[in-house]
Write a protein that holds these residues in place. Structure first.
Motif, PDB file in Angstrom:
ATOM      1  N   ARG A  56     -21.521 -12.108  53.958  1.00  0.00           N
ATOM      2  CA  ARG A  56     -22.500 -13.201  53.884  1.00  0.00           C
ATOM      3  C   ARG A  56     -22.007 -14.382  53.052  1.00  0.00           C
ATOM      4  O   ARG A  56     -22.723 -15.371  52.892  1.00  0.00           O
ATOM      5  CB  ARG A  56     -23.821 -12.669  53.318  1.00  0.00           C
ATOM      6  CG  ARG A  56     -24.494 -11.671  54.264  1.00  0.00           C
ATOM      7  CD  ARG A  56     -25.578 -10.849  53.580  1.00  0.00           C
ATOM      8  NE  ARG A  56     -26.673 -11.652  53.056  1.00  0.00           N
ATOM      9  CZ  ARG A  56     -27.720 -11.144  52.395  1.00  0.00           C
ATOM     10  NH1 ARG A  56     -27.779  -9.829  52.192  1.00  0.00           N
ATOM     11  NH2 ARG A  56     -28.681 -11.934  51.956  1.00  0.00           N
ATOM     12  N   LEU A  57     -20.756 -14.312  52.548  1.00  0.00           N
ATOM     13  CA  LEU A  57     -20.204 -15.408  51.758  1.00  0.00           C
ATOM     14  C   LEU A  57     -19.588 -16.517  52.616  1.00  0.00           C
ATOM     15  O   LEU A  57     -19.121 -17.520  52.082  1.00  0.00           O
ATOM     16  CB  LEU A  57     -19.151 -14.886  50.775  1.00  0.00           C
ATOM     17  CG  LEU A  57     -19.645 -13.966  49.663  1.00  0.00           C
ATOM     18  CD1 LEU A  57     -18.516 -13.660  48.696  1.00  0.00           C
ATOM     19  CD2 LEU A  57     -20.827 -14.579  48.920  1.00  0.00           C
ATOM     20  N   ARG A  58     -19.547 -16.333  53.928  1.00  0.00           N
ATOM     21  CA  ARG A  58     -19.086 -17.371  54.867  1.00  0.00           C
ATOM     22  C   ARG A  58     -17.664 -17.835  54.579  1.00  0.00           C
ATOM     23  O   ARG A  58     -17.336 -19.007  54.725  1.00  0.00           O
ATOM     24  CB  ARG A  58     -20.045 -18.559  54.861  1.00  0.00           C
ATOM     25  CG  ARG A  58     -21.471 -18.176  55.244  1.00  0.00           C
ATOM     26  CD  ARG A  58     -22.423 -19.330  55.107  1.00  0.00           C
ATOM     27  NE  ARG A  58     -23.797 -18.867  55.329  1.00  0.00           N
ATOM     28  CZ  ARG A  58     -24.876 -19.466  54.841  1.00  0.00           C
ATOM     29  NH1 ARG A  58     -24.747 -20.562  54.113  1.00  0.00           N
ATOM     30  NH2 ARG A  58     -26.074 -18.991  55.086  1.00  0.00           N
ATOM     31  N   GLY A  59     -16.834 -16.891  54.150  1.00  0.00           N
ATOM     32  CA  GLY A  59     -15.420 -17.209  53.966  1.00  0.00           C
ATOM     33  C   GLY A  59     -15.057 -17.781  52.619  1.00  0.00           C
ATOM     34  O   GLY A  59     -13.878 -18.095  52.391  1.00  0.00           O
ATOM     35  N   LEU A  60     -15.984 -17.912  51.695  1.00  0.00           N
ATOM     36  CA  LEU A  60     -15.643 -18.431  50.373  1.00  0.00           C
ATOM     37  C   LEU A  60     -14.649 -17.527  49.649  1.00  0.00           C
ATOM     38  O   LEU A  60     -13.899 -17.983  48.783  1.00  0.00           O
ATOM     39  CB  LEU A  60     -16.901 -18.581  49.512  1.00  0.00           C
ATOM     40  CG  LEU A  60     -17.915 -19.666  49.911  1.00  0.00           C
ATOM     41  CD1 LEU A  60     -19.145 -19.587  49.022  1.00  0.00           C
ATOM     42  CD2 LEU A  60     -17.285 -21.052  49.841  1.00  0.00           C
ATOM     43  N   HIS A  61     -14.620 -16.244  50.011  1.00  0.00           N
ATOM     44  CA  HIS A  61     -13.797 -15.273  49.293  1.00  0.00           C
ATOM     45  C   HIS A  61     -12.431 -15.035  49.923  1.00  0.00           C
ATOM     46  O   HIS A  61     -11.567 -14.428  49.290  1.00  0.00           O
ATOM     47  CB  HIS A  61     -14.532 -13.927  49.224  1.00  0.00           C
ATOM     48  CG  HIS A  61     -14.729 -13.298  50.569  1.00  0.00           C
ATOM     49  ND1 HIS A  61     -15.496 -13.876  51.558  1.00  0.00           N
ATOM     50  CD2 HIS A  61     -14.248 -12.128  51.100  1.00  0.00           C
ATOM     51  CE1 HIS A  61     -15.487 -13.106  52.624  1.00  0.00           C
ATOM     52  NE2 HIS A  61     -14.745 -12.040  52.371  1.00  0.00           N
ATOM     53  N   ASN A  62     -12.229 -15.478  51.159  1.00  0.00           N
ATOM     54  CA  ASN A  62     -10.983 -15.124  51.843  1.00  0.00           C
ATOM     55  C   ASN A  62     -10.198 -16.308  52.389  1.00  0.00           C
ATOM     56  O   ASN A  62      -9.218 -16.138  53.105  1.00  0.00           O
ATOM     57  CB  ASN A  62     -11.268 -14.132  52.977  1.00  0.00           C
ATOM     58  CG  ASN A  62     -12.219 -14.701  54.028  1.00  0.00           C
ATOM     59  OD1 ASN A  62     -12.431 -15.915  54.123  1.00  0.00           O
ATOM     60  ND2 ASN A  62     -12.807 -13.806  54.822  1.00  0.00           N
ATOM     61  N   GLY A  63     -10.602 -17.522  52.051  1.00  0.00           N
ATOM     62  CA  GLY A  63      -9.845 -18.698  52.455  1.00  0.00           C
ATOM     63  C   GLY A  63     -10.155 -19.247  53.825  1.00  0.00           C
ATOM     64  O   GLY A  63      -9.518 -20.208  54.263  1.00  0.00           O
TER      65      GLY A  63
ATOM     66  N   VAL B 135     -27.569 -15.826  49.387  1.00  0.00           N
ATOM     67  CA  VAL B 135     -26.723 -15.085  48.453  1.00  0.00           C
ATOM     68  C   VAL B 135     -26.365 -16.027  47.308  1.00  0.00           C
ATOM     69  O   VAL B 135     -25.815 -17.106  47.529  1.00  0.00           O
ATOM     70  CB  VAL B 135     -25.434 -14.573  49.124  1.00  0.00           C
ATOM     71  CG1 VAL B 135     -24.531 -13.893  48.092  1.00  0.00           C
ATOM     72  CG2 VAL B 135     -25.757 -13.614  50.254  1.00  0.00           C
ATOM     73  N   VAL B 136     -26.682 -15.628  46.092  1.00  0.00           N
ATOM     74  CA  VAL B 136     -26.332 -16.406  44.897  1.00  0.00           C
ATOM     75  C   VAL B 136     -25.675 -15.450  43.913  1.00  0.00           C
ATOM     76  O   VAL B 136     -26.242 -14.412  43.563  1.00  0.00           O
ATOM     77  CB  VAL B 136     -27.567 -17.066  44.261  1.00  0.00           C
ATOM     78  CG1 VAL B 136     -27.195 -17.745  42.939  1.00  0.00           C
ATOM     79  CG2 VAL B 136     -28.184 -18.076  45.210  1.00  0.00           C
TER      80      VAL B 136
END
Length: 384
Positions: A39-46, A204-205
């Protein structure tokens, strides 16, 4: 700058400005196991391109300077080095930063307010804020987050010797928003830092406040209030790193949850290093479960590397509304809905009352009432 590996048996063992120094999280890592990575929409994987935008509007106190600067400003990144991949990605992706400066010995006559507003959650945005309170100055800074966004940022608070800084961060995003933030405070000798994190909106926060001390006499108080609705994931991960003698810290976070799949996560890490003799610290997390179908993960961690401490402790408690409290109120003619409200108001109100800016305090009270209204409406609908 390369990878800095710290010689401590903690989760916070890496620091680097280079994204490549951090593996892509899979969810099996201790520091990510509670976070819904999908649910982070790619913020964690580039994979999240920096095509979005979060606007920053400033309302500065007369004594305070607020600037918009480029990435090459030497004041950026002096107090905090990213400690995970999202934080490093945010550092390498922001285009402009906001710098707030409180001059030496100045006492701000009004709060300085930074209003962050997103308009589109379909594209990612990255940001950076640095707040510098020079020696013996005093100020209050308010950060408000609203609108629609997929956003990752780093916030630095540099509190000089003998300075005082109070920060209120309100996460009141729209329901489709994702926000991952690191908020780091570096305290000088005899500096005082008070933080209030209020998380209400968003899908998600994940907020990660941290404190480090550079001189003895530092004093940090970290407070948090959150209200989690159905489907929401609100996560707070704190680190207080006592590395110098005779410093103090207090942590008190309280949350309420209602409706199916409401998920609250609180991780509280306190490190007392060998050289931090005379440390006085205590951390507390409480969660009030209002309905079935919710989930709470609360993990206090205390790592003590010296036997010479003034005090150290932690506590965590999660539970339902107390039946005896409700019975006592209802026996005096108070309806179930109003009794429920009274208990929640008293439980969260102890921390809300600490918010020193009246306008923000009232907004938080109103937001909690709106959350209780939604819960009451669903309860009445289910009872029919």
């Amino acid at each position: 700058m390369g990878l800095d590996v710290k010689p401590l048996s903690t989760l916070h063992d890496k620091a680097s400005f280079d994204v490549g120094d951090f593996d892509v999280p899979t969810g099996r890592e201790e520091e990510w196991r509670f976070t819904p990575l999908r649910r982070l929409r790619g913020l964690h994987n580039g994979t999240a391109d920096a095509d979005g935008k979060v606007l920053v509007e400033a309302e500065a106190a007369p004594e305070v300077t607020v600037e918009t600067v480029g990435r090459d400003d030497a004041r950026l990144g002096t107090a905090y080095v990213p400690s995970d991949r999202v934080s490093a990605q945010a550092w390498n992706s922001f285009a402009q930063a906001t710098v707030v400066t409180v001059p030496k010995e100045a006492v701000a006559s009004a709060p300085t307010v930074l209003r962050l507003r997103g308009e589109d959650a379909s594209a990612a945005a990255y940001g950076h804020i640095t707040v510098i309170v020079e020696p013996f100055a005093q100020a209050t800074v308010v950060l408000t987050h609203r609108g629609h966004a997929t956003y990752a940022d780093n916030v630095e608070f540099v509190v000089g010797d003998g300075a005082r800084l109070s920060v209120i961060s309100l996460q009141d995003w729209a329901d489709d928003s994702v926000h991952v933030s690191h908020q780091h405070a570096r305290l000088g000798r005899d500096a005082r830092f008070v933080s209030h994190n209020v998380s209400l909106g968003g899908d998600v926060v994940r907020i990660s406040p941290s404190v480090a001390y550079e001189g003895p006499g530092g004093d940090a108080e970290l407070y948090g209030v959150y209200f989690v609705d159905g489907g929401q994931h609100l996560e707070h991960r704190l680190l207080v790193d006592h590395a110098v003698p005779n410093c103090r810290s207090r942590v008190d976070y309280r949350g309420a949850l209602q409706d199916q799949d409401a998920h609250a996560v609180w991780i509280g890490d306190v490190i007392i290093r060998a050289e931090a003799e005379g440390t006085d610290t205590y951390e507390l997390n409480r969660n009030l479960v209002l309905t079935d179908g919710t989930r709470v993960d609360s993990v206090p961690n205390l790592e003590i590397l010296t036997g010479e401490v003034a005090g150290a402790g932690h506590a965590s408690a999660s539970g339902r509304l107390d039946d005896e409290h409700l019975f006592y109120l209802r026996a005096r003619g108070i309806t179930f809905d109003e009794a429920r409200r009274m208990v929640v108001r008293g439980y969260l109100g102890q921390l809300i009352e600490r918010i020193e800016v009246p306008e923000v305090r009232e907004k938080v009270r109103d937001a909690i009432e709106a959350e209780l209204d939604r819960g009451a409406a669903k309860y009445r609908g289910a009872a029919k």
